[in-house]
Design a protein around this motif. Sequence first.
Motif, PDB file in Angstrom:
ATOM      1  N   GLU A 135       0.824  -1.215   0.000  1.00 48.14           N
ATOM      2  CA  GLU A 135       0.000   0.000   0.000  1.00 48.14           C
ATOM      3  C   GLU A 135       0.856   1.260   0.000  1.00 48.14           C
ATOM      4  OE1 GLU A 135      -2.418  -0.322   3.475  1.00 48.14           O
ATOM      5  OE2 GLU A 135      -3.588  -2.023   2.698  1.00 48.14           O
ATOM      6  N   ARG A 136       2.044   1.185   0.623  1.00 49.54           N
ATOM      7  CA  ARG A 136       2.923   2.345   0.757  1.00 49.54           C
ATOM      8  C   ARG A 136       3.939   2.431  -0.390  1.00 49.54           C
ATOM      9  NH1 ARG A 136       2.023   4.436   5.793  1.00 49.54           N
ATOM     10  NH2 ARG A 136       3.924   5.685   5.881  1.00 49.54           N
ATOM     11  N   ASP A 137       3.747   1.633  -1.415  1.00 56.39           N
ATOM     12  CA  ASP A 137       4.633   1.628  -2.581  1.00 56.39           C
ATOM     13  C   ASP A 137       6.062   1.241  -2.195  1.00 56.39           C
ATOM     14  OD1 ASP A 137       5.008   1.783  -5.315  1.00 56.39           O
ATOM     15  OD2 ASP A 137       5.606   3.896  -5.263  1.00 56.39           O
ATOM     16  N   MET A 138       6.174   0.318  -1.237  1.00 58.87           N
ATOM     17  CA  MET A 138       7.451  -0.310  -0.924  1.00 58.87           C
ATOM     18  C   MET A 138       7.590  -1.575  -1.757  1.00 58.87           C
ATOM     19  SD  MET A 138       7.226   0.052   3.250  1.00 58.87           S
ATOM     20  CE  MET A 138       8.663  -0.991   3.560  1.00 58.87           C
ATOM     21  N   ARG A 139       8.793  -2.049  -1.907  1.00 62.08           N
ATOM     22  CA  ARG A 139       9.035  -3.322  -2.573  1.00 62.08           C
ATOM     23  C   ARG A 139       9.243  -4.379  -1.489  1.00 62.08           C
ATOM     24  NH1 ARG A 139       7.076  -0.972  -5.759  1.00 62.08           N
ATOM     25  NH2 ARG A 139       5.660  -2.675  -5.289  1.00 62.08           N
ATOM     26  N   VAL A 140       8.970  -5.633  -1.834  1.00 65.84           N
ATOM     27  CA  VAL A 140       9.067  -6.738  -0.878  1.00 65.84           C
ATOM     28  C   VAL A 140      10.045  -7.786  -1.408  1.00 65.84           C
ATOM     29  CG1 VAL A 140       7.812  -8.577   0.323  1.00 65.84           C
ATOM     30  CG2 VAL A 140       6.692  -6.366  -0.108  1.00 65.84           C
ATOM     31  N   VAL A 141      10.943  -8.228  -0.528  1.00 66.73           N
ATOM     32  CA  VAL A 141      11.749  -9.426  -0.770  1.00 66.73           C
ATOM     33  C   VAL A 141      11.267 -10.457   0.241  1.00 66.73           C
ATOM     34  CG1 VAL A 141      14.046 -10.460  -0.692  1.00 66.73           C
ATOM     35  CG2 VAL A 141      13.748  -8.154  -1.631  1.00 66.73           C
ATOM     36  N   ASP A 159       8.290  -7.297  -6.999  1.00 68.67           N
ATOM     37  CA  ASP A 159       8.836  -7.865  -5.777  1.00 68.67           C
ATOM     38  C   ASP A 159       9.682  -9.095  -6.106  1.00 68.67           C
ATOM     39  OD1 ASP A 159       7.380  -5.963  -4.165  1.00 68.67           O
ATOM     40  OD2 ASP A 159       5.583  -7.172  -4.558  1.00 68.67           O
ATOM     41  N   VAL A 160      10.357  -9.644  -5.098  1.00 73.23           N
ATOM     42  CA  VAL A 160      11.223 -10.806  -5.291  1.00 73.23           C
ATOM     43  C   VAL A 160      10.837 -11.893  -4.291  1.00 73.23           C
ATOM     44  CG1 VAL A 160      13.585 -11.680  -5.274  1.00 73.23           C
ATOM     45  CG2 VAL A 160      13.140  -9.350  -6.082  1.00 73.23           C
TER      46      VAL A 160
END
Length: 198
Positions: A135-141, A159-160
């Motif tokens: 939602e906060r426009d972060m990327r996820v690993v 994301d990865v």
Amino acid sequence: MINQRILAHFHESAELKARAAADLAEPIAAAVELMFSALSNGNKILACGNGGSAADCQHFAAELVGRFERERLPLPALALTTDTSIITAVGNDYSYNEIFSKQVQAFGQAGDVLLAFSTSGNSANVLAAIDVALERDMRVVALTGKGGGAMGKKLTEADVHICVPHDRTARIQEVHLLTIHCLCDGIDVALFGGDAND
């Protein structure tokens, strides 16, 4: 009897690492690139997970804030597993499922990376943190095992997903630790090039 069990643990761990290397090299490299890009742009990495995975979060953050194998400036990484006052307050006043998501709301910004650990891929509080991060426009690993669970289904193409091809929690955690070291080494090489021993 006990020696045979010990040898079996070593053999199973070594065999999994050798077998998983080819499958995981590409997503680990993609995670390094994502993290390096975030750090280069002044962003940070937040890490969350439960139990042994909580320890992995702290290990990763310590390697970035301190150092891995070479001297460098500290890099901004924060384990969301360490502040017992926040964790117990949120767990008591809201829900244990929100102990990480509240912190992502508080500390996460667009461009940051959430490093999310769950050996099953189904930890509810980690899934909630991923929801907030996206939602906060972060990327996820995401570091998972056992097929990736619900976490694998939440991730976007940006994301990865690093999914250890095994069903045994101990073996998955061992590969997660090796992955942490690969990420730290990759970030250092991206920052400085070459080998720490050059």
